[in-house]
Enzyme design. Structure first.
Site: not given
Ligand code: GLU
Length: 468
Positions: A238-240, A242
């Site tokens: 996920s976005k976490r 990168g």
């Protein structure tokens, strides 16, 4: 064997992300390997979440990666009539029925079942009623009540579900619109798809889809459910972790062939081989070598692979990307011999095309800005003598010959009694502004006598002003 036909059916609710790109890649590579066809379809029936912007972003991602399709793009939103035709077929063959149970009744029954500790599932109230179409009726698949639904998965082996666990799936809503499973299966049937490679988050959908194939009397495709892509913490990517959209990697200076190579190795292997060209992948990709465990996305590994691809790429292929990155830094560079020479000196030193362009700035700037630390260390009064001596020596040298350039440095060493480092470092800072750069003889050769001399003079002026 029939011609292999694979597909990529993204829901256009966002950009093309890493997991989706890998799914697209596997299907594309397999079709290419088998001399088959690859179909692109947009599953855009969710009117609220599907956007044209996402469709464009998906095209952009695929285009960047060089993943082309043989058929499509098809849009589910434009295929309503086909779905209706198949819903009617299922009704006519007795494999589906109208159901008029109200959502409230169903909700009550669901709650009651849960209170009893039973699995909430449609109780079959309308199954044998033989209803014809009525207002607010949905259509349900008449699924088998006993036995098992079994399918072979190329990655996971045999997967079996108890039919008792499976509901009489709704295939058409009360407004006549098809539900997700119906649309997917009808699409796959009408598009001739016989091989489905997708994320293993779809495993639980598969028995329902198999029941639809059976009810429609079509052969079930080959399935290969690929484990999800995870972040370093083993959580779903996920976005976490990168950037998750592939196009962001283009902006970061990743080469498409490096991204393809990296995505291919994310859950698939071919012995110990790490580096693959796209053509090689098209030759060797197979379903048998898809791994059973999840691929972990490691941005550092992607950078290393990108560095390998930068080194391996032909200058003429890198040139347009390099020029584009230089333009972002305000440099208008021309394709040609100078550009190729510049790239050759920097290719072994850059992990991304952004870095390659940043490192090339000194080749294109008119005035060199010195890194303050480099200037403080190397542009000192002691450097005047070797800089001056070098200007003099270079005067009689053909700088396009690297050997002659080296000789000039050797002569300066002899005349000044200084070691090469004491000469080369101030020269390096004078020519590049930095203490680290490609080989100094190469740089002199590429910049040419006029620029080199001007920069050496500018450095001497700088030293004098600093120490006046
Ligand atoms: N549209 C689905 C998705 O984006 C894919 C459906 C499928 O592969 O069957 O996850």
């Amino acid at each position: 064997m029939d011609k292999i036909i694979t597909r990529f059916p993204p829901s256009p609710t966002g950009a093309l992300h890493i997991g989706g790109a890998r799914t697209a890649l596997f299907n594309w590579l397999y079709a290419r390997r088998m001399g088959g066809a690859f179909v692109l379809r947009l599953e855009d029936t969710d009117k609220v979440r599907s956007t044209q912007e996402s469709v464009d972003a998906i095209f952009q991602g695929l285009e960047w990666l060089g993943i082309d399709w043989d058929e499509g793009p098809f849009y589910q939103s434009k295929r309503t009539e086909i779905y209706q035709e198949y819903i009617q077929k299922l009704l006519d063959s007795g494999n589906a029925y109208y159901c008029t149970c109200s959502p409230e009744t169903l909700d009550e029954k669901r709650k009651a079942a849960m209170a009893r500790g039973d699995k909430p599932k449609y109780d079959g109230t309308c199954r044998e009623k033989g209803l014809t179409n009525a207002d607010n009726a949905v259509v349900r698949l008449k699924a088998p009540l006993t036995g098992k639904t079994v399918f072979e998965d190329k990655v996971k082996g045999t997967i079996a579900f108890d039919n008792q666990e499976l509901d009489d799936l709704i295939i058409a809503r009360s407004d006549g619109s098809p539900t997700y499973h119906l649309a997917v299966v009808v699409d796959d049937i009408t598009m001739g798809i016989n091989t489905i490679i997708r994320g293993d988050d779809h495993v639980s959908n598969t028995p329902r889809q198999v029941l639809l194939y059976n009810a429609l009397d079509y052969p079930v495709p080959i399935f290969a459910h690929v484990p999800m892509v995870l972040g370093a913490d083993k959580k779903r990517l996920s976005k976490r972790h990168g950037a998750t959209s592939v196009i962001e990697y283009k902006h970061m200076g990743i080469l498409p062939q490096a991204m393809i190579n990296y995505l291919a190795r994310l859950g698939w292997s071919h012995g110990d081989q790490e580096f693959f060209t796209v053509d090689e992948l098209k030759d060797v990709f197979s379903l048998e070598n898809i791994g059973k465990s999840a691929g972990v996305f490691d941005p550092a590994r992607l950078l290393d692979l990108n560095a390998d691809h930068i080194r391996a790429a032909a200058d003429k292929d890198l040139a347009p990307i390099f020029i584009e990155q230089l333009a972002k830094l305000g440099i208008q560079a021309e394709d040609g011999e100078y550009l190729y020479q510049v790239m050759e000196t920097l290719k072994p030193r850059a992990k991304t095309m952004v870095e390659l362009a940043e490192k090339a700035l000194f080749y294109y700037q008119d005035t060199i800005e010195y890194d303050p630390k480099a200037a403080q260390k190397c542009l000192i009064p002691e450097a005047i003598r070797p800089l001056e001596a070098l200007i003099e020596k270079l005067d009689s040298v053909d700088v396009s010959d690297e050997k002659q350039v080296e000789n000039a440095f050797v002569q300066v060493m002899e005349s000044t009694g200084l070691k090469l480092g004491k000469i080369a470092q101030p020269v390096r800072v004078a020519l590049t502004g930095q203490t680290a750069s490609p080989g100094i003889f190469e740089i002199v050769q590429i910049l040419g006598k006029a620029k080199v001399t001007a920069r050496l003079r500018a450095a001497m002026d700088y030293i004098r002003t600093q120490n006046a």
